[in-house]
Design an enzyme around this catalytic site. Sequence first.
Site, PDB file in Angstrom:
ATOM      1  N   GLY A   1     -14.921 -43.996  49.443  1.00  0.00           N
ATOM      2  CA  GLY A   1     -15.836 -43.583  50.492  1.00  0.00           C
ATOM      3  C   GLY A   1     -15.994 -44.560  51.649  1.00  0.00           C
TER       4      GLY A   1
ATOM      5  CG  ASP B   1     -19.681 -44.086  50.765  1.00  0.00           C
ATOM      6  OD1 ASP B   1     -20.342 -44.712  49.893  1.00  0.00           O
ATOM      7  OD2 ASP B   1     -18.990 -43.094  50.473  1.00  0.00           O
TER       8      ASP B   1
ATOM      9  CG  ASP C   1     -27.599 -40.785  45.917  1.00  0.00           C
ATOM     10  OD1 ASP C   1     -28.818 -40.617  46.028  1.00  0.00           O
ATOM     11  OD2 ASP C   1     -26.848 -39.914  45.441  1.00  0.00           O
TER      12      ASP C   1
ATOM     13  CE  LYS D   1     -27.542 -38.654  49.793  1.00  0.00           C
ATOM     14  NZ  LYS D   1     -27.164 -37.695  48.768  1.00  0.00           N
TER      15      LYS D   1
ATOM     16  CG  PHE E   1     -23.704 -33.752  49.198  1.00  0.00           C
ATOM     17  CD1 PHE E   1     -23.526 -34.779  48.267  1.00  0.00           C
ATOM     18  CD2 PHE E   1     -22.583 -33.139  49.730  1.00  0.00           C
ATOM     19  CE1 PHE E   1     -22.263 -35.178  47.880  1.00  0.00           C
ATOM     20  CE2 PHE E   1     -21.308 -33.539  49.341  1.00  0.00           C
ATOM     21  CZ  PHE E   1     -21.145 -34.557  48.424  1.00  0.00           C
ATOM     22  CB  VAL E   2     -24.140 -36.610  54.460  1.00  0.00           C
ATOM     23  CG1 VAL E   2     -25.554 -36.261  54.891  1.00  0.00           C
ATOM     24  CG2 VAL E   2     -24.129 -37.973  53.761  1.00  0.00           C
TER      25      VAL E   2
ATOM     26  CG  ASP F   1     -15.584 -37.226  48.332  1.00  0.00           C
ATOM     27  OD1 ASP F   1     -16.438 -38.127  48.245  1.00  0.00           O
ATOM     28  OD2 ASP F   1     -15.178 -36.587  47.342  1.00  0.00           O
TER      29      ASP F   1
ATOM     30  NE  ARG G   1     -12.206 -39.296  50.062  1.00  0.00           N
ATOM     31  CZ  ARG G   1     -13.211 -39.701  49.285  1.00  0.00           C
ATOM     32  NH1 ARG G   1     -14.241 -40.295  49.832  1.00  0.00           N
ATOM     33  NH2 ARG G   1     -13.183 -39.497  47.979  1.00  0.00           N
TER      34      ARG G   1
END
Length: 187
Positions: free
Chosen positions: A49, A105, A108, A136, A157-158, A164, A170
């Site tokens: 990521g 990236d 979470d 987040k 969710f991004v 991805d 991506r």
Amino acid sequence: MQGDIDRILIPRRQIAQRVHEMAAAITADHTPPKMDGSAEVTIVPILTGAMVFCGDLIREIPIAMKIGLLTVSSYPGRSVSSQGAQVIERQLEDVRGRHVVLVDDILDSGNTLRLVVPLVSAMGAASVRTCVLLRKDRPASREMQVDYVGFEIPDEFVVGYGLDFNNYYRNLPDIVTLKRDVLEARP
Ligand code: 5GP
Ligand code: MG
């Protein structure tokens, strides 16, 4: 692919501006006299990521650096809910005495950083700093201490800019959310 986008959360120009600022902060923290003259930096993107983010970031950090790689799997299969993180590959030269910056990236649950920070510290790094593009807005991630954060985002969710869904999206240049029917569709 474009038709799957619900909305653009962070457009590419805003990402570029923030990456520039983060690179400046990392550079300042790793430049003498803040750091001893023999400071050696190793930048470690957590793959897959952080690949795109880290590629942009390092080109704005004008100091001597080496790159290490750690591949961590936190979402086996296509699931979008966080599960136990696992290091599945590592290409790290000797980091003893080196100043390491771990680049991810998105923060979470925090499972990824909770796994890799102690791992790199135990390898004898002189310092381990953490850098995430996104954090987040949820209790677990607010508790984590991170040195560099790009953007605080809602608990959604991004994808895009390296992130991805089922290993797709991506290459989208913006950070976006996906339409509900795309997230719910079976492969
Ligand atoms: P944590 O270990 O902090 O729960 O999550 C970190 C990893 O989970 C990230 O590096 C990323 O791979 C994945 N992840 C968490 N949230 C998202 C998200 O909203 N979108 C995508 N694509 N991946 C996410
Ligand atoms: Mg990741």
